[in-house]
Design an enzyme around this catalytic site. Structure first.
Site, PDB file in Angstrom:
ATOM      1  N   ARG A  26       0.608  -1.389  -0.198  1.00 28.45           N
ATOM      2  CA  ARG A  26       0.020   0.402  -0.537  1.00 28.45           C
ATOM      3  C   ARG A  26       0.781   1.285  -0.003  1.00 28.45           C
ATOM      4  NH1 ARG A  26      -3.684  -3.035  -1.728  1.00 28.45           N
ATOM      5  NH2 ARG A  26      -5.269  -3.483  -0.931  1.00 28.45           N
TER       6      ARG A  26
ATOM      7  N   HIS B 265      -1.412  -0.106  -9.723  1.00 26.19           N
ATOM      8  CA  HIS B 265      -1.543  -0.628  -8.924  1.00 26.19           C
ATOM      9  C   HIS B 265      -2.199  -2.684  -9.206  1.00 26.19           C
ATOM     10  CE1 HIS B 265      -3.908  -1.184  -4.848  1.00 26.19           C
ATOM     11  NE2 HIS B 265      -3.533  -2.186  -4.806  1.00 26.19           N
TER      12      HIS B 265
HETATM   13  N1  LIG Z   1      -0.260  -4.313  -4.664  1.00 27.10           N
HETATM   14  C1  LIG Z   1      -1.625  -4.911  -5.082  1.00 27.10           C
HETATM   15  O1  LIG Z   1      -2.033  -5.454  -6.552  1.00 27.10           O
HETATM   16  C2  LIG Z   1      -1.815  -5.891  -4.064  1.00 27.10           C
HETATM   17  C3  LIG Z   1      -1.261  -5.602  -2.453  1.00 27.10           C
HETATM   18  N2  LIG Z   1      -1.914  -6.089  -1.769  1.00 27.10           N
HETATM   19  C4  LIG Z   1      -0.823  -6.319  -0.655  1.00 27.10           C
HETATM   20  O2  LIG Z   1      -0.666  -6.389   0.050  1.00 27.10           O
HETATM   21  C5  LIG Z   1      -0.497  -7.235   1.353  1.00 27.10           C
HETATM   22  C6  LIG Z   1      -0.426  -8.740   2.461  1.00 27.10           C
HETATM   23  O3  LIG Z   1      -0.756  -9.713   1.803  1.00 27.10           O
HETATM   24  P1  LIG Z   1      -0.541 -10.920   2.235  1.00 27.10           P
HETATM   25  O4  LIG Z   1      -0.160 -11.123   2.538  1.00 27.10           O
HETATM   26  O5  LIG Z   1      -1.929 -12.010   1.860  1.00 27.10           O
HETATM   27  O6  LIG Z   1      -1.103 -10.362   4.399  1.00 27.10           O
HETATM   28  P2  LIG Z   1      -0.948 -11.868   5.383  1.00 27.10           P
HETATM   29  O7  LIG Z   1      -1.964 -11.097   6.855  1.00 27.10           O
HETATM   30  O8  LIG Z   1      -0.939 -12.579   4.631  1.00 27.10           O
HETATM   31  O9  LIG Z   1       0.276 -11.402   5.809  1.00 27.10           O
HETATM   32  C7  LIG Z   1       1.031  -9.802   6.093  1.00 27.10           C
HETATM   33  C8  LIG Z   1       2.040 -10.272   6.811  1.00 27.10           C
HETATM   34  O10 LIG Z   1       2.539  -9.714   7.700  1.00 27.10           O
HETATM   35  C9  LIG Z   1       3.065  -9.363   8.790  1.00 27.10           C
HETATM   36  N3  LIG Z   1       3.108  -8.182  10.141  1.00 27.10           N
HETATM   37  C10 LIG Z   1       1.460  -7.275  10.133  1.00 27.10           C
HETATM   38  N4  LIG Z   1       2.030  -6.024  10.707  1.00 27.10           N
HETATM   39  C11 LIG Z   1       2.886  -6.580  11.231  1.00 27.10           C
HETATM   40  C12 LIG Z   1       3.688  -5.290  12.037  1.00 27.10           C
HETATM   41  N5  LIG Z   1       3.156  -4.756  13.605  1.00 27.10           N
HETATM   42  N6  LIG Z   1       5.218  -5.638  12.005  1.00 27.10           N
HETATM   43  C13 LIG Z   1       5.331  -7.097  11.976  1.00 27.10           C
HETATM   44  N7  LIG Z   1       5.081  -7.522  10.529  1.00 27.10           N
HETATM   45  C14 LIG Z   1       3.525  -7.711  10.449  1.00 27.10           C
HETATM   46  C15 LIG Z   1       1.694 -10.188   9.085  1.00 27.10           C
HETATM   47  O11 LIG Z   1       2.942 -11.055  10.450  1.00 27.10           O
HETATM   48  C16 LIG Z   1       2.522 -11.105   8.195  1.00 27.10           C
HETATM   49  O12 LIG Z   1       3.412 -11.962   7.991  1.00 27.10           O
HETATM   50  C17 LIG Z   1      -2.295  -6.947   1.881  1.00 27.10           C
HETATM   51  O13 LIG Z   1      -2.344  -6.552   2.993  1.00 27.10           O
HETATM   52  C18 LIG Z   1      -2.630  -5.563   0.811  1.00 27.10           C
HETATM   53  O14 LIG Z   1      -2.513  -4.228   1.193  1.00 27.10           O
HETATM   54  C19 LIG Z   1      -2.344  -7.617  -1.811  1.00 27.10           C
HETATM   55  C20 LIG Z   1      -2.896  -8.120  -3.264  1.00 27.10           C
HETATM   56  C21 LIG Z   1      -2.667  -6.908  -4.664  1.00 27.10           C
HETATM   57  O1  LIG Z   2      -6.331  -7.461  -3.346  1.00 28.24           O
HETATM   58  C1  LIG Z   2      -5.707  -6.667  -2.847  1.00 28.24           C
HETATM   59  O2  LIG Z   2      -5.776  -5.949  -1.984  1.00 28.24           O
HETATM   60  C2  LIG Z   2      -5.340  -5.382  -3.894  1.00 28.24           C
HETATM   61  O3  LIG Z   2      -4.647  -4.370  -3.756  1.00 28.24           O
HETATM   62  C3  LIG Z   2      -5.931  -5.420  -4.986  1.00 28.24           C
HETATM   63  O4  LIG Z   2      -5.287  -4.360  -6.027  1.00 28.24           O
END
Ligand SMILES: NC(=O)C1=CN([C@@H]2O[C@H](COP(=O)(O)OP(=O)(O)OC[C@H]3O[C@@H](n4cnc5c(N)ncnc54)[C@H](O)[C@@H]3O)[C@@H](O)[C@H]2O)C=CC1
Ligand SMILES: O=C(O)C(=O)CO
Length: 312
Positions: A227, A275
């Site tokens: 993000r 994005h």
């Molecule tokens: N650019 C894009 O197109 C996309 C971006 N995303 C972003 O990717 C992010 C991650 O997705 P997932 O891996 O599925 O999430 P997830 O919840 O599986 O993984 C999050 C990780 O961050 C760590 N974490 C959270 N808060 C923390 C803190 N304060 N200190 C240290 N570590 C911390 C957790 O321990 C975990 O390992 C989403 O929240 C989303 O914002 C997701 C999909 C698409």
């Molecule tokens: O799945 C998400 O969080 C995304 O950012 C998709 O664009």
């Protein structure tokens, strides 16, 4: 069973048909303003408050991996979703492999110095540069959850030292794991390529700032796939100017679409995408949702539930 669906930009007809095929016994409908008829589950992205307010749902599914937007809506609109209604998000559903493609291709781009060769080409200069060594190209991944772990795994076969940082320690074969604020400094020290895959929570906003960037290896690279609010853009620009950061690849921004006057657009060592690092893929997403609903209906344990207090 009844399911209501709302997404501001997806093709609702396509999704409704695919959901009906995957769950023939379920009544699926696109939610439209004024629809107060009962439903068991809601599938949403940026839903209008009135769609969820007052409903007695068995669960809400966010149609993406990040739930910062919906959690922001819930805190701005008390009563929009009762606290005891579970919120789920998509886990991987094809986003993992998209993130792997994005990260691997960009790390290799920097490692093979294609950025430098592109700059030389602009000056019509034929010049062979010294090779980088894999051992000097440690990749550090902030956030080792569903997507961060997949990205870590995909970089190993290329010979890069890979490390990750998360809230609790992970055991990913071949990946050095750092955990918690007390180990962030050690994680950053020696990291040459920083990849961000953290969720957007009050604890992670602005984490990629001057102090963090200063702790990375000299001439490092920054890739933000999570993000925009994680990065303090002015600090990143200053680190690019000083040479501390050699290049940045940004998929997400604190304001999207990125305003035309933002200096990141014109910076020669910043590459960007709008994005698109990972899209929600209907087939995989619907498989995950129908599978999860099936388990919920049978009273089984499911994964993907969001901790609304923790924020992800
Ligand atoms: N650019 C894009 O197109 C996309 C971006 N995303 C972003 O990717 C992010 C991650 O997705 P997932 O891996 O599925 O999430 P997830 O919840 O599986 O993984 C999050 C990780 O961050 C760590 N974490 C959270 N808060 C923390 C803190 N304060 N200190 C240290 N570590 C911390 C957790 O321990 C975990 O390992 C989403 O929240 C989303 O914002 C997701 C999909 C698409
Ligand atoms: O799945 C998400 O969080 C995304 O950012 C998709 O664009």
């Amino acid at each position: 069973m009844d399911i209501i669906f709302y997404h501001p930009s997806f093709n609702s007809d396509y999704w409704i048909n695919a959901l009906r095929k995957a769950m023939p016994q379920v009544n699926v409908r696109a939610w439209t303003a004024g629809d107060n008829a009962p439903a068991d589950y809601a599938l949403v992205w940026h839903p209008p408050v009135e769609m969820l307010k007052g409903r007695k749902l068995k669960g809400v599914f966010a149609l993406g991996a990040g739930v910062d937007a919906i959690l922001g809506q819930l805190s701005a609109n008390p009563g929009m979703l009762a606290d005891d209604i579970p919120l789920f998000r998509l886990e991987d559903t094809g986003m993992g492999s998209q993130m792997q493609e994005y990260a691997v291709s960009q790390v290799l781009h920097w490692f093979r110095r294609f950025d430098d060769y592109q700059a030389l080409k602009q000056q019509s200069r034929w010049q062979q540069l010294e090779e980088y060594a894999h051992g000097d190209f440690t990749v550090g991944i902030l956030g080792a959850g569903v997507l961060g772990s997949k990205v870590a795994e995909s970089l190993l076969p290329w010979g890069f030292p890979v490390r990750c940082w998360s809230r609790s320690r992970k055991s990913l074969p071949g990946v050095q794991s750092f955990a918690g604020p007390e180990e962030l400094g050690d994680f950053l020290q020696g990291t040459r390529v920083l990849i961000n895959l953290l969720p957007n929570t009050p604890e992670t906003v602005g984490l990629i700032n001057q102090s963090l960037l200063n702790q990375l290896a000299e001439h490092c690279y920054v890739m933000n796939l999570a993000r925009g609010v994680h990065v303090v853009e002015a600090d990143l620009l200053a680190a690019l100017e000083s040479g501390k950061v050699k290049g940045a690849m940004l998929d997400v921004f604190s304001r999207e679409p990125l305003p035309a006057d933002n200096p990141l657009w014109a910076h020669p060592r910043v590459a960007m995408t709008p994005h698109i690092a990972a899209f929600t893929r209907p087939t995989e997403a619907i498989e995950f949702i129908s599978h999860t609903i099936g388990k919920l209906e049978r009273g089984e344990t499911v994964s993907g539930r969001v901790d609304r207090v923790r924020g992800y």
